[in-house]
Enzyme design. Structure first.
Site, PDB file in Angstrom:
ATOM      1  N   PRO A   1       9.530  21.096 -27.959  1.00 20.01           N
ATOM      2  CA  PRO A   1      10.214  21.991 -28.907  1.00 20.01           C
ATOM      3  C   PRO A   1       9.213  22.670 -29.824  1.00 20.01           C
ATOM      4  O   PRO A   1       8.237  22.064 -30.270  1.00 20.01           O
ATOM      5  CB  PRO A   1      11.125  21.033 -29.676  1.00 20.01           C
ATOM      6  N   CYS A   2       9.466  23.941 -30.108  1.00 17.74           N
ATOM      7  CA  CYS A   2       8.410  24.773 -30.694  1.00 17.74           C
ATOM      8  C   CYS A   2       8.885  25.615 -31.874  1.00 17.74           C
ATOM      9  O   CYS A   2       8.296  26.647 -32.167  1.00 17.74           O
ATOM     10  CB  CYS A   2       7.879  25.717 -29.609  1.00 17.74           C
TER      11      CYS A   2
END
Length: 406
Positions: free
Chosen positions: A92-93
């Site tokens: 996740p970014c």
């Protein structure tokens, strides 16, 4: 749990697997996803729905807490082999994305307590690399947002590459636009490919533009992707609809129909809209943005929300399909029907075939699709990895996907 399929395939561990787009592309290229891990229940249900027949072990685990040693123990206890040829993942970014930057304005130095690498949302790539360091696969592939290239004046991608190197891998990274790989969507993401140093190899990303300026892979437009789907009205909730094959169906659409249930289309459902939105959609021409609307059809400030509405063009790839579709779909207004795109249309724009199942509500499906790695991009990269690293040429008998490869 059952062990993964045959030892004849190269074994893949998919971390932060989401809907499984990364795995799907690798499977198309002849790899075998042995274990897929995510923490979101809808992602887990999606993975089970699509990969149980492939004997993929699907685990619901929080990778921010589960250590590589704990995973090894869990797998060994279930008699699941822990030697992986490839580890893939898209941690996740949000912290690197443009949307996430507004929430971390106070960043100072890379190493400081407020620095970008200390933001909790930005630490998950380190967790991914901890698994790479522990299991030491031949190849490690990571995907993330292109915002890592410049964050608070720092090129985070270079720091990530250094971490790969420290883990024992020679890494190549590149900003990839999915549209250049045959996906009907302009979507820029970073891909890191690390090769274990003892193999003495350096990965080369496939060139997408030939010397004559032409694209190596056939380009696909919105028309190629979704024009064969049946017309629906806004608010349609018919989860299963009849699909009638049309003359002139594009090669891309034929690819998406491969292995689909004949005569049926699933998840071709979309959001309902109020009268003002419908009037705005109807007024807009293909390619128009919110700022192009007349004043009486606007309900937001157009200097701030100038592109809140965006009408797709039949003749171009779509804009980036993101998880924000789970909140609204104004960024993807259908080119000729007075509505925003359906779940199945979003999946098509991401290169998920019609045979692929998504779990949960409409919003959940949109989120899973928007967060995924486009399978066709993963397939192109996996094919090059197989060719360059594992030195196995495509067999004369192609897979069902390769038989209709664009």
């Amino acid at each position: 749990m059952s062990a993964s399929s045959s030892g004849n395939s190269y074994r893949v561990l998919d971390l932060f697997a989401g809907a499984g787009g990364f795995s799907l592309g690798f499977d198309w290229a002849g790899f075998s996803t042995s274990v897929a891990i995510d923490f979101n229940q809808n992602a887990i249900d999606t993975l089970v729905g699509n990969y149980s027949d492939k004997k993929t072990v699907v685990l619901k685990e929080d990778l921010s807490k589960l250590t590589p040693f704990q995973l090894e123990h869990k797998l060994s206890k279930e008699n699941i082999r822990i030697n992986f040829d490839v580890i893939i993942g898209g941690p996740p970014c949000q912290g690197w994305s443009m949307a996430g930057r507004g929430k971390i304005r106070s960043l100072t130095k890379d190493s400081g307590p407020q620095g970008p690498l200390e933001d909790p949302r930005n630490k998950l790539y380190k967790r991914y690399l901890a698994y790479v360091r522990h299991f030491q696969p031949k190849v490690a592939v990571m995907e993330n947002v292109s915002g890592m290239l410049s964050h608070s004046g720092i090129n985070i991608a270079d720091l990530v590459a250094e971490t790969f190197e420290d883990a024992g891998y020679r890494v190549t990274w590149k900003k990839v636009n999915a549209s250049e790989f045959g996906v009907p969507q302009s979507r820029e993401r970073l891909f890191f490919v690390g090769i274990r140093k003892d193999l003495n190899l350096q990965f080369r990303f496939p060139e997408t533009i030939l010397k004559n300026g032409q694209f190596k892979y056939p380009t696909a437009t919105v028309k190629d992707a979704i024009s064969d789907l049946p017309a629906i009205t806004h608010g349609s909730k018919d989860w299963i609809k009849n699909y009638i094959k049309q003359t002139g169906t594009s090669d891309y659409a034929k690819l998406m129909r491969k292995d689909a249930v004949p005569g049926k289309i699933f998840d071709h459902v979309c959001r309902g809209h109020n009268e003002q939105d419908l009037a705005a959609f109807k007024h807009m021409k293909q390619g128009d943005l919110y700022k192009d609307l007349p004043a009486h059809l606007k309900r937001y400030r157009d200097d701030i929300f100038h592109d809140k509405y965006r009408k797709l063009r039949w003749s171009k790839p779509s804009g980036c399909v993101t998880a924000h579709l789970s909140k609204d779909c104004y960024s993807h207004i259908h080119p000729s029907q007075t509505r925003t795109i359906s779940v199945r249309e979003a999946a098509r724009l991401q290169s998920f075939p019609d045979s692929f199942y998504f779990a949960g509500s409409m919003s959940s499906k949109f989120q899973l699709i928007g967060n995924a790695v486009p399978p066709l991009v993963a397939f192109r990269i996996a094919t090059e990895i197989k060719k360059q690293i594992f030195s196995i040429q495509r067999k004369s008998k192609a897979t069902s996907f390769q038989e209709v490869e664009l």
